[in-house]
Motif scaffolding. Structure first.
Motif, mmCIF file in Angstrom:
data_model
loop_
_atom_site.group_PDB
_atom_site.id
_atom_site.type_symbol
_atom_site.label_atom_id
_atom_site.label_comp_id
_atom_site.label_asym_id
_atom_site.label_seq_id
_atom_site.Cartn_x
_atom_site.Cartn_y
_atom_site.Cartn_z
ATOM 1 N N GLU A 146 3.923 1.533 -1.112
ATOM 2 C CA GLU A 146 4.533 1.669 -2.433
ATOM 3 C C GLU A 146 3.534 2.211 -3.442
ATOM 4 O OE1 GLU A 146 5.933 -2.216 -3.270
ATOM 5 O OE2 GLU A 146 7.720 -2.070 -1.970
ATOM 6 N N GLY A 147 2.260 1.712 -3.336
ATOM 7 C CA GLY A 147 1.220 2.221 -4.247
ATOM 8 C C GLY A 147 0.937 3.698 -4.019
ATOM 9 N N ASP A 148 0.853 4.084 -2.734
ATOM 10 C CA ASP A 148 0.611 5.507 -2.437
ATOM 11 C C ASP A 148 1.777 6.367 -2.938
ATOM 12 O OD1 ASP A 148 -1.764 4.854 -1.270
ATOM 13 O OD2 ASP A 148 -0.988 4.849 0.804
ATOM 14 N N ALA A 149 2.969 5.826 -2.783
ATOM 15 C CA ALA A 149 4.125 6.603 -3.254
ATOM 16 C C ALA A 149 4.083 6.772 -4.772
ATOM 17 C CB ALA A 149 5.413 5.902 -2.832
ATOM 18 N N LYS A 150 3.739 5.659 -5.467
ATOM 19 C CA LYS A 150 3.634 5.756 -6.928
ATOM 20 C C LYS A 150 2.509 6.700 -7.339
ATOM 21 C CE LYS A 150 5.572 1.226 -8.016
ATOM 22 N NZ LYS A 150 5.319 -0.094 -8.629
ATOM 23 N N ALA A 151 1.371 6.616 -6.626
ATOM 24 C CA ALA A 151 0.246 7.500 -6.942
ATOM 25 C C ALA A 151 0.644 8.957 -6.713
ATOM 26 C CB ALA A 151 -0.965 7.130 -6.100
ATOM 27 N N GLU A 172 3.731 14.436 -10.917
ATOM 28 C CA GLU A 172 4.165 14.622 -12.297
ATOM 29 C C GLU A 172 3.072 15.300 -13.129
ATOM 30 O OE1 GLU A 172 5.813 11.949 -16.074
ATOM 31 O OE2 GLU A 172 5.226 10.997 -14.180
ATOM 32 N N LYS A 175 0.834 -1.201 0.000
ATOM 33 C CA LYS A 175 0.000 0.000 0.000
ATOM 34 C C LYS A 175 0.872 1.255 0.000
ATOM 35 C CE LYS A 175 -3.669 2.283 2.592
ATOM 36 N NZ LYS A 175 -4.520 2.220 3.814
ATOM 37 N N ALA A 185 3.608 10.161 -6.810
ATOM 38 C CA ALA A 185 4.562 10.552 -7.857
ATOM 39 C C ALA A 185 3.849 10.876 -9.164
ATOM 40 C CB ALA A 185 5.578 9.427 -8.063
ATOM 41 N N ILE A 186 2.830 10.050 -9.492
ATOM 42 C CA ILE A 186 2.052 10.304 -10.725
ATOM 43 C C ILE A 186 1.310 11.623 -10.627
ATOM 44 C CG2 ILE A 186 0.153 9.463 -12.123
ATOM 45 C CD1 ILE A 186 1.071 6.604 -11.380
ATOM 46 N N TYR A 187 0.666 11.845 -9.442
ATOM 47 C CA TYR A 187 -0.053 13.102 -9.258
ATOM 48 C C TYR A 187 0.910 14.294 -9.366
ATOM 49 C CZ TYR A 187 -4.251 10.662 -7.686
ATOM 50 O OH TYR A 187 -5.355 9.878 -7.621
#
Length: 296
Positions: free
Chosen positions: A232-237, A243, A230, A239-241
């Motif tokens: 890692e997913g929040d971190a990726k989310a 960007e 979770k 990062a996407i936001y």
């Protein structure tokens, strides 16, 4: 000649009668002792046709087959533990020396059985007196029978008899003793059963505790892995936001305002107290001015 016929016939009948008294047969299942005036003259051990002196000698037959006698009522014996046991037995025996047999017991089978029964009972009392109840019932039963057969046969040879076998059919405790023994056996079995149950309960508790521990470990590890995924997913989310926000900050601000409007005005009964000139209604004001401009 005719006058001599009755005489000849009588003479022939006399000869036949004398021969019938002088001849005897011995079956393969029998012994025969020839007596002369009460004294033993000879013994016929083999089957066949034999002769004797008529009127002076007589023949007496004895059975050559294996005979059996068994106790009519259970005999009571005492073990080394001073406990009474009831024994049913039978003895297989046969005559091997008819002359000694006749001399010792007068050829009386009942007297021979009485002698053998006394010998066997005396030997069994001696053997049982050296052993416990368990040994006479099962542990050394076969040994007792073998030793008893040897001892009884050694004594039986004195009367011309061979003891072929001695068998204990049944060895059991008297009724008054059996109840107490069975009660002790039942108590012992219950004690063992309770001990096994307690051991089983302890093992069950140990297994349950180990299973609970493993369950907690598995849940903790699963929660740890879930939180990691979770995060890692929040971190990726994020990062996407980030960007996306960096590429077009204005569109991102517009999108977030629309989401806020949707959540704020979801139901008709919702009430929102806010200054109309606040930053929150920035895109509402812009939409109204664009609409008014288009109308113009």
């Amino acid at each position: 000649m005719r006058e001599r016929l009755p005489l000849l016939a009588g003479f022939a009948l006399a000869i036949i009668a004398v021969l019938s008294l002088a001849v005897f047969t011995v079956d393969q299942r029998q012994y025969a002792i020839v007596f002369q005036l009460g004294e033993i003259r000879r013994v016929a051990n083999e089957p066949g046709l034999f002769f004797k002196v008529p009127l002076v000698q007589n023949v007496r037959y004895f059975d050559k087959r294996i005979l059996t006698f068994e106790t009519s009522d259970p005999e009571r014996f005492i073990t080394s533990e001073k406990k009474n046991v009831l024994v049913d037995l039978f003895v297989k025996w046969r005559i091997v020396d008819p002359k000694a047999y006749y001399t010792a017991v007068g050829g009386d089978e009942a007297r021979a059985r009485t002698r053998l029964e006394q010998t066997v009972n005396a030997g069994l009392r001696e053997e049982f007196g050296k052993r416990t109840v368990h040994e006479v019932v099962s542990g050394e039963r076969e040994r007792i029978m073998n030793e008893m057969r040897s001892k009884a046969d050694l004594d039986a040879r004195k009367i011309g008899v061979q003891v072929v076998d001695v068998r204990l059919k049944r060895v059991e405790l008297p009724t008054e003793v059996s109840a107490a023994v069975f009660s002790r056996m039942e108590a012992e079995r219950k004690r063992v059963a309770n001990e096994l149950r307690s051991q089983g309960s302890a093992e069950a508790e140990k297994i349950r505790a180990d299973a609970d521990r493993q369950r907690e470990v598995i849940i903790a590890e699963a929660y740890r892995d879930a939180q990691k995924v979770k995060g890692e997913g929040d971190a990726k989310a994020a990062a996407i936001y980030a960007e996306a926000f960096n590429r077009n900050p204005e569109f991102y601000s517009f999108y977030r305002s629309l989401e806020a409007y949707r959540q704020s005005f979801k139901n008709r009964s919702d009430v929102l107290v806010v200054d109309p000139g606040s930053e929150f209604f920035k895109y509402y004001r812009g939409a109204g001015s664009n609409k008014g401009g288009a109308g113009k």
